[in-house]
Write a protein that holds these residues in place. Structure first.
Motif, PDB file in Angstrom:
ATOM      1  N   GLY A  26       0.812  -1.216   0.000  1.00 31.53           N
ATOM      2  CA  GLY A  26       0.000   0.000   0.000  1.00 31.53           C
ATOM      3  C   GLY A  26       0.840   1.259   0.000  1.00 31.53           C
ATOM      4  O   GLY A  26       0.545   2.215  -0.721  1.00 31.53           O
ATOM      5  N   VAL A  27       1.877   1.268   0.813  1.00 29.19           N
ATOM      6  CA  VAL A  27       2.769   2.427   0.865  1.00 29.19           C
ATOM      7  C   VAL A  27       3.499   2.601  -0.460  1.00 29.19           C
ATOM      8  O   VAL A  27       3.619   3.721  -0.976  1.00 29.19           O
ATOM      9  N   THR A  34      -0.570   6.476   5.646  1.00 27.68           N
ATOM     10  CA  THR A  34      -1.958   6.441   6.114  1.00 27.68           C
ATOM     11  C   THR A  34      -2.816   5.584   5.188  1.00 27.68           C
ATOM     12  O   THR A  34      -3.548   4.692   5.649  1.00 27.68           O
ATOM     13  N   ALA A  35      -2.737   5.851   3.890  1.00 29.92           N
ATOM     14  CA  ALA A  35      -3.534   5.080   2.922  1.00 29.92           C
ATOM     15  C   ALA A  35      -3.095   3.618   2.918  1.00 29.92           C
ATOM     16  O   ALA A  35      -3.932   2.710   2.914  1.00 29.92           O
ATOM     17  N   GLY A  36      -1.796   3.381   2.942  1.00 29.63           N
ATOM     18  CA  GLY A  36      -1.282   2.010   2.971  1.00 29.63           C
ATOM     19  C   GLY A  36      -1.719   1.273   4.225  1.00 29.63           C
ATOM     20  O   GLY A  36      -2.098   0.105   4.180  1.00 29.63           O
ATOM     21  N   MET A  39      -5.508   0.463   3.978  1.00 28.93           N
ATOM     22  CA  MET A  39      -5.699  -0.669   3.063  1.00 28.93           C
ATOM     23  C   MET A  39      -5.348  -1.970   3.774  1.00 28.93           C
ATOM     24  O   MET A  39      -6.070  -2.962   3.674  1.00 28.93           O
ATOM     25  N   ALA A  40      -4.256  -1.965   4.487  1.00 30.50           N
ATOM     26  CA  ALA A  40      -3.800  -3.162   5.190  1.00 30.50           C
ATOM     27  C   ALA A  40      -4.768  -3.554   6.306  1.00 30.50           C
ATOM     28  O   ALA A  40      -5.072  -4.733   6.484  1.00 30.50           O
ATOM     29  N   ALA A  41      -5.270  -2.570   7.046  1.00 28.08           N
ATOM     30  CA  ALA A  41      -6.185  -2.864   8.155  1.00 28.08           C
ATOM     31  C   ALA A  41      -7.492  -3.467   7.647  1.00 28.08           C
ATOM     32  O   ALA A  41      -7.990  -4.450   8.207  1.00 28.08           O
TER      33      ALA A  41
END
Length: 68
Positions: A26-27, A34-36, A39-41
């Motif tokens: 994601g990163v 934050t976005a990565g 997405m992971a969560a």
């Protein structure tokens, strides 16, 4: 037969590995921690639930098991 506790521990460990990989991907793709991380969560929440159900279903299938 596998216990529920063992299934949960396996699922959580597998989920943590997936969380780390998904956060990294994601990163890399978004350039944002934050976005990565989000997405992971989200992926981890869905993946953990799916994996747990999948493992529990397979404990009910006797095909291919060796009887000892």
């Amino acid at each position: 037969m596998e216990t529920r506790k063992r299934t949960v521990v396996k699922a959580v460990i597998w989920n943590l590995i997936g969380l780390a990989v998904m956060a990294l991907v994601g990163v890399i793709f978004t350039g944002s921690f934050t976005a990565g991380g989000m997405m992971a969560a989200i992926n981890s929440a869905i993946g953990l639930s799916s994996y747990f159900l999948y493992e529990r279903l397979w404990t009910r299938i006797h095909w291919g098991r060796c009887l000892e």
